[in-house]
Design a protein around this motif. Sequence first.
Motif, mmCIF file in Angstrom:
data_model
loop_
_atom_site.group_PDB
_atom_site.id
_atom_site.type_symbol
_atom_site.label_atom_id
_atom_site.label_comp_id
_atom_site.label_asym_id
_atom_site.label_seq_id
_atom_site.Cartn_x
_atom_site.Cartn_y
_atom_site.Cartn_z
ATOM 1 N N LEU A 20 44.181 2.323 78.946
ATOM 2 C CA LEU A 20 44.628 1.659 77.879
ATOM 3 C C LEU A 20 44.533 2.849 76.990
ATOM 4 N N GLU A 21 43.612 3.589 76.533
ATOM 5 C CA GLU A 21 43.597 5.274 76.231
ATOM 6 C C GLU A 21 44.706 6.025 76.572
ATOM 7 N N GLU A 22 45.369 6.039 77.710
ATOM 8 C CA GLU A 22 46.488 6.660 77.490
ATOM 9 C C GLU A 22 48.154 6.046 77.210
ATOM 10 N N HIS A 23 47.793 4.828 76.568
ATOM 11 C CA HIS A 23 49.478 4.633 76.945
ATOM 12 C C HIS A 23 49.830 3.803 75.103
ATOM 13 N N LEU A 24 48.158 3.405 74.514
ATOM 14 C CA LEU A 24 47.862 2.760 73.502
ATOM 15 C C LEU A 24 48.345 4.688 72.663
ATOM 16 N N THR A 25 49.283 4.895 72.689
ATOM 17 C CA THR A 25 49.291 6.400 71.589
ATOM 18 C C THR A 25 50.644 5.834 70.990
ATOM 19 N N GLY A 26 51.406 7.545 70.485
ATOM 20 C CA GLY A 26 53.054 6.991 69.699
ATOM 21 C C GLY A 26 53.059 5.876 68.602
ATOM 22 N N GLU A 27 54.124 5.415 69.238
ATOM 23 C CA GLU A 27 54.711 4.167 68.643
ATOM 24 C C GLU A 27 54.041 3.525 68.487
ATOM 25 N N PHE A 28 52.819 2.908 69.730
ATOM 26 C CA PHE A 28 52.260 1.710 70.006
ATOM 27 C C PHE A 28 50.911 2.014 69.140
ATOM 28 N N ARG A 32 46.952 -0.975 66.259
ATOM 29 C CA ARG A 32 45.840 -1.319 67.238
ATOM 30 C C ARG A 32 45.336 -2.267 66.050
ATOM 31 N N GLY A 33 44.961 -3.159 66.546
ATOM 32 C CA GLY A 33 44.304 -4.647 65.936
ATOM 33 C C GLY A 33 44.131 -5.678 65.002
ATOM 34 N N LEU A 34 46.328 -5.226 65.274
ATOM 35 C CA LEU A 34 47.244 -6.214 65.030
ATOM 36 C C LEU A 34 47.434 -7.543 65.836
ATOM 37 N N GLY A 35 47.624 -8.418 65.221
ATOM 38 C CA GLY A 35 47.832 -10.053 65.572
ATOM 39 C C GLY A 35 46.662 -10.963 65.840
ATOM 40 N N GLY A 46 56.785 -4.907 67.598
ATOM 41 C CA GLY A 46 56.727 -4.282 67.646
ATOM 42 C C GLY A 46 55.435 -4.411 69.364
ATOM 43 N N ARG A 47 54.594 -5.447 68.676
ATOM 44 C CA ARG A 47 53.744 -6.289 70.090
ATOM 45 C C ARG A 47 54.460 -7.319 71.274
ATOM 46 N N LEU A 48 55.864 -7.015 70.849
ATOM 47 C CA LEU A 48 56.531 -7.644 72.098
ATOM 48 C C LEU A 48 56.689 -7.362 72.612
ATOM 49 N N ALA A 49 57.312 -5.245 72.488
ATOM 50 C CA ALA A 49 57.357 -4.412 72.752
ATOM 51 C C ALA A 49 56.723 -4.388 73.620
ATOM 52 N N TRP A 50 55.211 -4.344 73.440
ATOM 53 C CA TRP A 50 53.500 -3.774 74.306
ATOM 54 C C TRP A 50 54.271 -5.168 75.105
ATOM 55 N N ASN A 51 53.807 -6.717 75.252
ATOM 56 C CA ASN A 51 53.898 -6.989 75.908
ATOM 57 C C ASN A 51 54.561 -6.931 76.939
ATOM 58 N N ARG A 52 55.832 -6.544 76.553
ATOM 59 C CA ARG A 52 56.928 -6.212 78.211
ATOM 60 C C ARG A 52 56.177 -5.075 78.467
ATOM 61 N N HIS A 53 55.846 -3.839 77.649
ATOM 62 C CA HIS A 53 54.979 -2.395 78.022
ATOM 63 C C HIS A 53 54.511 -2.800 79.941
ATOM 64 N N ALA A 90 43.651 -2.759 71.248
ATOM 65 C CA ALA A 90 44.836 -3.171 71.229
ATOM 66 C C ALA A 90 45.443 -4.694 71.252
ATOM 67 N N PRO A 91 46.955 -4.729 70.117
ATOM 68 C CA PRO A 91 47.061 -5.753 69.875
ATOM 69 C C PRO A 91 47.430 -7.074 70.779
#
Length: 396
Positions: A20-28, A32-35, A46-53, A90-91
């Motif tokens: 999570l520390e490695e991937h909650l970076t950049g556009e993601f 943080r904290g949303l939803g 954005g959260r949908l893209a994160w879910n697919r990630h 994480a969202p």
Amino acid sequence: MDLIESAEDRAFRAEVRGWLEEHLTGEFAALRGLGGPGQDHEAFEGRLAWNRHLAEHGWTGIGWPREHGGRGLSLWQQVVFHEEYARSGAPARVNHLGEELLGPTLMAFGTPEQQERFLPPILAAEELWAQGYSEPGAGSDLANVSTRATLEGDTWVLDGQKVWTSNAHLSDWLFVLARSEPGSQRHRGLSFLLVPIEQEGVDVRPIEQLTGGSEFNEVFLTGARTPASHVVGAPGDGWRVAMALLGFERGVSVLGQVIGFARELEAVVDLAGSTGAVEDPVLRDRLAGLAVELEVMRWQALRGLSGATPGGDSVFKLVWAGWHKRLGEVAMDVRGLDGLVARPATEDSAYELDELQRLFLFSRADTIYGGSDEVQRTILAERVLGLPREPKGAQR
């Protein structure tokens, strides 16, 4: 379930935290904290893209059996994942209903064809689901549903209205509890159907909330259609399927919910310290009480998962809903008069709320949605304590 964390579990916790520390970076990082409840309108795409990630890296369906595409992790490892996910900020994920509720239900009751058709896109977050249970006259009393489902040849035709349907306006499919046997009453004659939302017979109308969001919806079904093969379980046996699904609702993800509560409590405590409100001995005592109750809540949830608490689901719902509502009240007391003022309007809403204002307003509904306090107490009284059943037609 063994409640003592092993060396293997600690290593897994470190793995989750590191990923999570490695991937909650950049556009993601901005997500943080949303939803989440009351905030599902935030950064949905954005959260949908994160879910697919998450799906691409094997972090969806972690408790699903491997034969269904999951990771088959132990119950404790699932707890670890949800705790670390919440702790990282994480969202909120966008397909909780599909992944945590419908997926396990299809594994238990679905045909091989249904599992092959629906499970992979749930895991990949390619198809999102909403729950078509509550109706204007059948909220907590779910057995009173009146939405009709008629089998015409190889197609089910549905007519009726659902309400409080979370995120239906953002979903692709609806799982519906409908009355399929004319003249049937209460729990009998119901069927559990999978219905596509994008069709002429389905009209989704968002309901604006005090918080400014519209995650709840009315859904009008007027000649809505779905194939005959999209009934889960036997026709007329929908109550059993629907109740099994609700059993999955309060699974391991509730431990992540507790971590989220801890973050909210920490924010209230920090504010009390910065404003000097913590010097009030009564307020300080209330904050201390909330902290102690939260720790007890976590262990209560763990005991419930291990099967050690009769009626644990209902007990936990009562406990967390009441606790969260009190937290919102304390948050407003800490804010003082400033908490009564909303920020100026934006293009998307008539006013803007901060996190604590939203917490106070949305938590008012915690003791109602997902099974009201009155219903949970009735379940405990009748099914756990063995007290006489409530007379038919009694006020709930």
